[in-house]
Design an enzyme around this catalytic site. Structure first.
Site, short mmCIF file in Angstrom:
data_model
loop_
_atom_site.label_atom_id
_atom_site.label_comp_id
_atom_site.label_asym_id
_atom_site.label_seq_id
_atom_site.Cartn_x
_atom_site.Cartn_y
_atom_site.Cartn_z
N CYS A 188 -6.39 -2.82 -12.03
CA CYS A 188 -6.23 -2.00 -10.74
C CYS A 188 -5.41 -2.67 -9.69
O CYS A 188 -4.80 -2.08 -9.08
CB CYS A 188 -7.69 -2.09 -10.29
SG CYS A 188 -8.32 -3.78 -9.96
N HIS A 246 -12.43 -3.77 -6.71
CA HIS A 246 -11.68 -2.72 -7.28
C HIS A 246 -10.32 -2.51 -5.98
O HIS A 246 -10.81 -2.42 -4.91
CB HIS A 246 -12.26 -1.56 -7.37
CG HIS A 246 -11.43 -0.22 -7.74
ND1 HIS A 246 -10.72 -0.50 -9.10
CD2 HIS A 246 -11.16 0.85 -7.52
CE1 HIS A 246 -9.87 0.53 -9.58
NE2 HIS A 246 -10.29 1.35 -8.61
N ASP A 271 -5.90 6.50 -5.83
CA ASP A 271 -6.24 5.48 -6.68
C ASP A 271 -5.60 5.71 -8.08
O ASP A 271 -5.90 6.75 -8.71
CB ASP A 271 -7.88 5.45 -6.71
CG ASP A 271 -8.30 4.41 -7.55
OD1 ASP A 271 -7.40 3.51 -8.33
OD2 ASP A 271 -9.47 4.03 -7.60
#
Ligand SMILES: *[C@@H]1O[C@H](CO)[C@@H](O)[C@H](O)[C@H]1NC(C)=O
Ligand SMILES: *[C@@H]1O[C@H](CO)[C@@H](O)[C@H](O)[C@H]1NC(C)=O
Ligand SMILES: *[C@@H]1O[C@H](CO)[C@@H](O)[C@H](O)[C@H]1NC(C)=O
Length: 517
Positions: A188, A246, A271
């Site tokens: 991530c 995250h 994202d």
């Protein structure tokens, strides 16, 4: 052929001369000079020349310090670790490195929508809502042709572990040089950091954001469900999960598509980590942070998914012998903690939790089976086992069967003086003059370190990564490596060093290099 002079003055005024002084690169909403030489010559009575100038800019940030941070700064900090131990890592965005314009244009050209309808795609590129969504698609490799392949297991064959990277440019250059096969591997924070570089190069203000205790709600019903079994019944599998952290990005733009009054303008979550499909593609956002805070989950794009990441309730179910389920615990506080990004103009952490969440009232629907849970860990000694002692005190008379999972994570290698870095002469370097950096590493442990390598990253100092393999390092021995290079940009530059070996991975250090013009 006459664009050189034009590019020089315009690019300086538009603050794009860091990118190039050869190609004309201008920002929106600001005047620029252009000389057109027409053949045959222009005849005012017969010929018509129409130019449309749009002065309205959907990505304009009024504050100069914010523009410097979110568009111009090539250095950043990414927060990792766990919410009670926030670990800052330096990152080199390198958005103004060589060929970044070409690479970023290719990213846009490689997207599926461009292949389907090039004219439609290109004419939509004036719209940051469209462009940023396309970029989230292209940063991961799940939609075909994208930049980074993910790996959440331990098998990093054919690539390097995500912890190897210290900057985006090496990844983007590798993708571009390898005829666009995906670079291995990312997780991530790597996806988010690479996206931030692309956004800043495109002139869309962007920052990297970390959410601790981040939920992944697969079925988009805003709860994270965990199932436990009564005697003899198997647990029901849950695809939902909670990550210790995250990382995503926020891009700054207006959202006239959602409200005329500017209610949803400002930071938008994007994202690029492939998690769930949205309109058939692995992409996510832009989702207005203000919509997430207000719980306006009907809005595009992907507000419910991001809302759950910061706000899902964790529900624990007890699955009975007959298959029926009882809700034994609801925790509405745990998810979405200490949401962090780098501050404007300093290396401090900024806590932006309040921009995502309303203040929560502790809600106690819990059934406490255990009053105290104590974990005792013996002092770690090199080469010996560590003992863990878990003490549970029940305050109930009922007999319970339980399963305990213990996760151990080595957070940091704290040998002394591990990875002590770098010569004193880093203060007053001159642009285009050779400089030397010295890296000193001592093996503080009792074992031989094998497969050692050093990787240096630093935009404006050298192009891409400098990788040096090192001989095996005996216990208590030191290795001293000198690097020579010629800084090609002035200003405060960050030099990032990564030490890697077979016994432990990717110890990172960084220092500032002031390069005088
Ligand atoms: C948030 O971070 C601080 C500082 O690291 C820590 O003390 C606090 O416990 C964290 N909050 C939660 C809810 O874990
Ligand atoms: C969410 O989905 C799970 C799994 O399908 C289900 O057990 C749970 O009851 C749902 N929660 C809500 C609030 O609907
Ligand atoms: C961040 O802000 C939230 C909400 O105001 C607060 O609960 C939390 O303790 C803060 N964390 C840190 C580390 O300052």
């Amino acid at each position: 052929c006459r664009s050189l002079a034009v590019a020089l003055t315009n690019n300086k005024e538009h603050r794009t001369s860091e990118i190039s002084v050869k190609e004309l690169i201008v920002r929106r909403g600001q005047a620029f000079k252009l000389t057109l030489r027409l053949a045959p010559p222009f005849r005012p009575t017969f010929d018509q020349l129409t130019m449309t100038v749009v002065t309205e800019d959907w990505v304009f940030l009024p504050d100069e310090a914010e523009r410097q941070e979110y568009v111009m700064n090539e250095h950043g900090i990414i927060y990792k670790g766990v919410d009670k131990y926030i670990d800052p890592t330096h990152w080199d965005f390198g958005q103004f490195e060589e060929d970044m314009v070409k690479i970023c244009m290719k990213i846009l050209d490689y997207n599926v929508k461009h292949k389907q309808d090039p004219a439609d795609d290109v004419s939509a590129r004036c719209n940051p809502i469209y462009v940023s969504r396309v970029v989230t698609c292209m940063i991961n490799s799940e939609n075909g042709g994208g930049i980074l392949k993910g790996q959440w297991g331990m098998d990093f064959r054919g690539g390097v572990p995500p912890t190897h990277w210290s900057g985006s440019y090496a990844i983007l250059k590798k993708w571009s040089n390898s005829v666009f096969s995906s670079v291995k591997y990312g997780q991530c924070w790597v996806y988010a950091a690479v996206m931030c570089s692309v956004m800043r190069l495109l002139g869309i203000p962007c920052r990297v954001v970390t959410n601790y205790q981040s939920a992944h709600d697969t079925n988009k019903n805003l709860t994270v469900d965990t199932y436990y079994a009564d005697y003899g019944v198997r647990e029901k599998e849950s695809k939902d999960s909670v990550w210790n952290y995250h990382v995503w990005v926020e891009g700054w733009m207006r959202r006239p598509d959602l409200a005329k009054d500017g209610k949803y303008d400002g930071w938008q979550v994007l994202d690029p980590t492939p998690q769930e499909k949205s309109d058939g593609m692995f992409c996510c956002g832009p989702a207005p942070v203000s919509a997430i805070r207000n719980g306006d989950t009907h809005l595009k794009y992907d507000v419910p998914f991001v809302f759950a990441e910061v706000n899902a309730d964790c529900i624990t179910w007890l699955v009975k012998r007959d298959g029926s389920m009882v809700n034994i615990e609801t925790d509405s506080i745990k998810i979405g903690q200490n949401i962090s990004t780098k501050s404007v103009g300093t290396n401090d952490r900024m806590n932006i939790t309040d921009s995502y969440k309303q203040k929560e009232v502790a809600e106690s629907k819990r059934l406490h089976f255990f009053k105290f849970v104590t974990l005792k860990v013996s002092k770690p000694v090199d080469g010996e086992d560590v003992s863990l002692k878990l003490i549970l005190n029940s305050d109930s008379s009922a007999t319970r069967r339980l399963s305990i999972s213990v996760a151990v994570q080595a957070m940091r290698f704290t040998g002394q003086p591990a990875g002590n870095i770098l010569s004193e002469a880093l203060e007053q370097e001159l642009v285009n003059r050779e400089m030397t950096a010295e890296v000193l590493f001592q093996n503080p442990g009792q074992e031989i370190l094998r497969d050692c390598s050093l990787t240096l990253t630093g935009s404006g100092l050298f192009n891409g990564e400098l990788i040096t393999r090192l001989p095996d390092l005996l216990p208590n021995n030191r290795v001293r490596v000198k690097f020579h290079f010629v800084p090609y940009k002035s200003g405060d530059r960050t030099l990032l060093v990564d030490f890697d070996c077979a016994s432990f991975r990717d110890i990172k250090k960084s220092c500032t290099v002031i390069v005088k013009p």
